[in-house]
Design an enzyme around this catalytic site. Structure first.
Site, PDB file in Angstrom:
ATOM      1  N   GLU A  93       4.584  10.131 -12.029  1.00  0.00           N
ATOM      2  CA  GLU A  93       5.101  11.030 -10.996  1.00  0.00           C
ATOM      3  C   GLU A  93       6.319  10.458 -10.299  1.00  0.00           C
ATOM      4  O   GLU A  93       6.410   9.249 -10.094  1.00  0.00           O
ATOM      5  CB  GLU A  93       4.049  11.205  -9.899  1.00  0.00           C
ATOM      6  CG  GLU A  93       2.815  11.865 -10.370  1.00  0.00           C
ATOM      7  CD  GLU A  93       1.852  12.087  -9.206  1.00  0.00           C
ATOM      8  OE1 GLU A  93       0.666  12.176  -9.479  1.00  0.00           O
ATOM      9  OE2 GLU A  93       2.304  12.149  -8.047  1.00  0.00           O
ATOM     10  N   CYS A 114      11.522   8.905  -4.949  1.00  0.00           N
ATOM     11  CA  CYS A 114      10.371   8.015  -4.871  1.00  0.00           C
ATOM     12  C   CYS A 114       9.864   7.839  -6.304  1.00  0.00           C
ATOM     13  O   CYS A 114       9.507   8.820  -6.957  1.00  0.00           O
ATOM     14  CB  CYS A 114       9.319   8.667  -3.978  1.00  0.00           C
ATOM     15  SG  CYS A 114       7.771   7.772  -3.943  1.00  0.00           S
ATOM     16  N   CYS A 121      -2.800   2.240 -11.495  1.00  0.00           N
ATOM     17  CA  CYS A 121      -2.649   1.042 -10.666  1.00  0.00           C
ATOM     18  C   CYS A 121      -3.945   0.254 -10.714  1.00  0.00           C
ATOM     19  O   CYS A 121      -5.030   0.820 -10.666  1.00  0.00           O
ATOM     20  CB  CYS A 121      -2.313   1.420  -9.225  1.00  0.00           C
ATOM     21  SG  CYS A 121      -1.993  -0.033  -8.179  1.00  0.00           S
ATOM     22  N   CYS A 125      -6.837   0.485  -4.160  1.00  0.00           N
ATOM     23  CA  CYS A 125      -7.008   0.756  -2.729  1.00  0.00           C
ATOM     24  C   CYS A 125      -7.894   1.991  -2.594  1.00  0.00           C
ATOM     25  O   CYS A 125      -7.734   2.962  -3.331  1.00  0.00           O
ATOM     26  CB  CYS A 125      -5.651   0.985  -2.056  1.00  0.00           C
ATOM     27  SG  CYS A 125      -4.565  -0.442  -2.214  1.00  0.00           S
ATOM     28  N   CYS A 128      -6.389   5.707  -2.237  1.00  0.00           N
ATOM     29  CA  CYS A 128      -5.209   6.087  -3.025  1.00  0.00           C
ATOM     30  C   CYS A 128      -5.601   6.734  -4.349  1.00  0.00           C
ATOM     31  O   CYS A 128      -6.487   6.235  -5.047  1.00  0.00           O
ATOM     32  CB  CYS A 128      -4.361   4.837  -3.274  1.00  0.00           C
ATOM     33  SG  CYS A 128      -2.928   5.132  -4.320  1.00  0.00           S
ATOM     34  N   CYS A 342       1.095   9.511  -3.656  1.00  0.00           N
ATOM     35  CA  CYS A 342       1.267   9.095  -5.038  1.00  0.00           C
ATOM     36  C   CYS A 342       0.006   9.264  -5.871  1.00  0.00           C
ATOM     37  O   CYS A 342      -1.099   9.060  -5.404  1.00  0.00           O
ATOM     38  CB  CYS A 342       1.734   7.642  -5.093  1.00  0.00           C
ATOM     39  SG  CYS A 342       0.672   6.504  -4.211  1.00  0.00           S
TER      40      CYS A 342
HETATM   41  N1  SAH Z   1       1.605   0.000  -4.618  1.00  0.00           N
HETATM   42  C1  SAH Z   1       2.613   0.015  -3.619  1.00  0.00           C
HETATM   43  C2  SAH Z   1       3.574   1.165  -3.743  1.00  0.00           C
HETATM   44  C3  SAH Z   1       2.995   2.496  -4.115  1.00  0.00           C
HETATM   45  S1  SAH Z   1       1.950   3.225  -2.915  1.00  0.00           S
HETATM   46  C4  SAH Z   1       1.983  -0.021  -2.245  1.00  0.00           C
HETATM   47  O1  SAH Z   1       0.780   0.098  -2.141  1.00  0.00           O
HETATM   48  O2  SAH Z   1       2.726  -0.228  -1.296  1.00  0.00           O
HETATM   49  C5  SAH Z   1       3.144   3.821  -1.756  1.00  0.00           C
HETATM   50  C6  SAH Z   1       2.567   4.139  -0.387  1.00  0.00           C
HETATM   51  O3  SAH Z   1       1.752   5.318  -0.455  1.00  0.00           O
HETATM   52  C7  SAH Z   1       1.672   3.017   0.126  1.00  0.00           C
HETATM   53  O4  SAH Z   1       1.985   2.690   1.448  1.00  0.00           O
HETATM   54  C8  SAH Z   1       0.334   3.658  -0.003  1.00  0.00           C
HETATM   55  O5  SAH Z   1      -0.560   3.023   0.817  1.00  0.00           O
HETATM   56  C9  SAH Z   1       0.615   5.101   0.325  1.00  0.00           C
HETATM   57  N2  SAH Z   1      -0.473   6.010   0.009  1.00  0.00           N
HETATM   58  C10 SAH Z   1      -1.364   5.928  -0.999  1.00  0.00           C
HETATM   59  N3  SAH Z   1      -2.275   6.917  -0.916  1.00  0.00           N
HETATM   60  C11 SAH Z   1      -1.946   7.644   0.173  1.00  0.00           C
HETATM   61  C12 SAH Z   1      -2.515   8.797   0.802  1.00  0.00           C
HETATM   62  N4  SAH Z   1      -3.581   9.399   0.299  1.00  0.00           N
HETATM   63  N5  SAH Z   1      -1.933   9.263   1.937  1.00  0.00           N
HETATM   64  C13 SAH Z   1      -0.827   8.675   2.438  1.00  0.00           C
HETATM   65  N6  SAH Z   1      -0.247   7.596   1.888  1.00  0.00           N
HETATM   66  C14 SAH Z   1      -0.800   7.081   0.771  1.00  0.00           C
HETATM   67 FE1  SF4 Z   2      -1.964   0.766  -6.061  1.00  0.00          FE
HETATM   68 FE2  SF4 Z   2      -2.219   2.890  -4.492  1.00  0.00          FE
HETATM   69 FE3  SF4 Z   2      -2.974   0.490  -3.609  1.00  0.00          FE
HETATM   70 FE4  SF4 Z   2      -0.356   1.025  -3.912  1.00  0.00          FE
HETATM   71  S1  SF4 Z   2      -1.758   2.029  -2.479  1.00  0.00           S
HETATM   72  S2  SF4 Z   2      -1.478  -0.837  -4.579  1.00  0.00           S
HETATM   73  S3  SF4 Z   2      -0.436   2.375  -5.712  1.00  0.00           S
HETATM   74  S4  SF4 Z   2      -3.895   1.624  -5.347  1.00  0.00           S
END
Ligand code: SAH
Ligand code: SF4
Length: 357
Positions: A93, A114, A121, A125, A128, A342
């Site tokens: 994406e 973006c 990944c 987290c 996410c 994302c």
């Molecule tokens: N892996 C890297 C970059 C990709 S995620 C990181 O974690 O920073 C990019 C951003 O999107 C991160 O700050 C992540 O925490 C946020 N993100 C992920 N899931 C999300 C959600 N459901 N709502 C809002 N932000 C989210």
């Molecule tokens: Fe991976 Fe999502 Fe955590 Fe970023 S926020 S490190 S994309 S699992």
């Protein structure tokens, strides 16, 4: 026949070396890069000012990959979300954000892309969508650069700001991401200023130090999402490997070497990380690093139990940061109506594909 080296993964001097190996003069490198990044050729036969024999030689040795557009979703505020298909069938994406004043401290007339850095990944987290399906593979440099090229060609817009906040953990794909950044930044490439390129990480402390030692003045955003180990451990497994103090001291190292200001990203999740206590502690961390804070109301992900705090709670959290004189913004969501967080579009499409298979 198509050769095996993806030509858009190469830096200028690397292409020159390859051309020398083919007994070609090195000035051809400039011509070829112009065709790729100025004129956006996607086949060697289009490179009409190159001798026919050279074009054939190039086709034998190199290939020019192109992303397939699987889906495009537009939102009410004109954020555009792209689902791209890679040559091996994997989906990634990218998002085009027309203006991002509050988000990354850039001027509001900037067009931001973006981009993703991995398929899936591995960091898992808990909030996410990108990690829900596990990790497939790293993107190669050309697959990262091609996201910007494909967005520009689909929209006619010129991208002048890039954030590595799509699917994947950029610092876990360090070499390919740095290579892509060099191509994005190079005058022979896309010519995007280093200060308009932001890498976001969930907290890979050793790689933050490595990035600090790179000469390019790119920006760094840290996905903090919790101001104590207790909160971070609950939602970010990476914190068990590199705890908060390990992460913050890597950030100390980073800012000692860079002129750029660090950004903390902080998703607000109801009853998880949105207390007054967390806000006060977050302010202390931001002060230590002279960082600014972007608060992002959590974007709901289907199948996950989290939700965003009330509007009042969000504003209260922001006001505590402001009381500590921390530069902080609260994102009034762009693209929320098309699942812009994302990994979500990919997951939805994969589910639909499985449903219809
Ligand atoms: N892996 C890297 C970059 C990709 S995620 C990181 O974690 O920073 C990019 C951003 O999107 C991160 O700050 C992540 O925490 C946020 N993100 C992920 N899931 C999300 C959600 N459901 N709502 C809002 N932000 C989210
Ligand atoms: Fe991976 Fe999502 Fe955590 Fe970023 S926020 S490190 S994309 S699992």
């Amino acid at each position: 026949m198509t050769g095996n080296i993806e030509i858009k993964s190469l830096l200028f001097n690397e292409l020159q070396t390859k051309l020398q190996g083919l007994a070609q003069p090195s000035y051809r490198a400039k011509q070829i890069m112009d065709w790729l990044y100025e004129k956006r050729a996607d086949g060697f036969e289009q490179m009409s000012d190159l001798p026919q024999a050279l074009r054939a030689q190039l086709a034998e040795n190199f290939r020019i990959d192109k992303l397939g557009v699987a889906r495009v979703l537009g939102s009410r505020d004109t954020t555009l979300k792209f689902l791209f298909r890679l040559s091996d069938g994997n989906l990634i994406e990218s998002v085009l954000i027309p203006a991002s004043p509050a988000l990354y401290g850039q001027k509001s007339d900037r067009r931001t892309a973006c981009v993703s850095t991995q398929v899936g990944c591995a960091y898992g987290c808990k909030f996410c969508a990108s990690g829900l399906d596990g990790f497939s593979r790293n993107l190669r440099a050309n697959e990262i650069v091609d996201q910007i090229i494909a967005i520009e060609s689909a929209t006619g817009e010129k991208i002048d700001n890039v954030v590595f906040m799509g699917m994947g953990e950029p610092l876990a794909n360090f070499d390919n991401v740095m290579r892509a950044i060099r191509i994005l930044n190079a005058p022979w490439g896309l010519g995007i200023g280093a200060r308009h390129i932001t890498v976001s990480t969930s907290g890979l402390a050793p790689q933050i130090r490595r990035l600090a030692d790179e000469p390019l003045q790119i920006r760094l955003a840290i996905s903090l999402h919790g101001a104590t180990d207790e909160v971070r451990n609950q939602i970010m497994p990476i914190n068990r490997r590199y705890n908060l103090e390990t992460l913050l001291s890597a950030c100390d190292y980073y800012i000692a070497r860079k002129k750029q200001r660090l950004t903390f990203e902080y998703i607000l999740i109801a009853d998880v990380n949105d207390t007054d206590d967390q806000a006060h502690l977050l302010a202390a961390h931001a002060r230590r690093l002279a960082a600014k804070v972007n608060l992002i109301p959590y974007n709901t992900v289907q199948g996950l139990p989290w939700s965003r705090p009330s509007h009042n709670r969000q504003e209260k959290f922001l006001s505590i940061l402001h009381r500590h004189a921390i530069p902080a913004t609260l994102r009034r969501e762009k693209g929320g109506d098309i699942d812009a967080a994302c990994g979500q579009l990919r997951l939805q499409t994969k589910r639909e594909e499985f449903a219809t298979a």
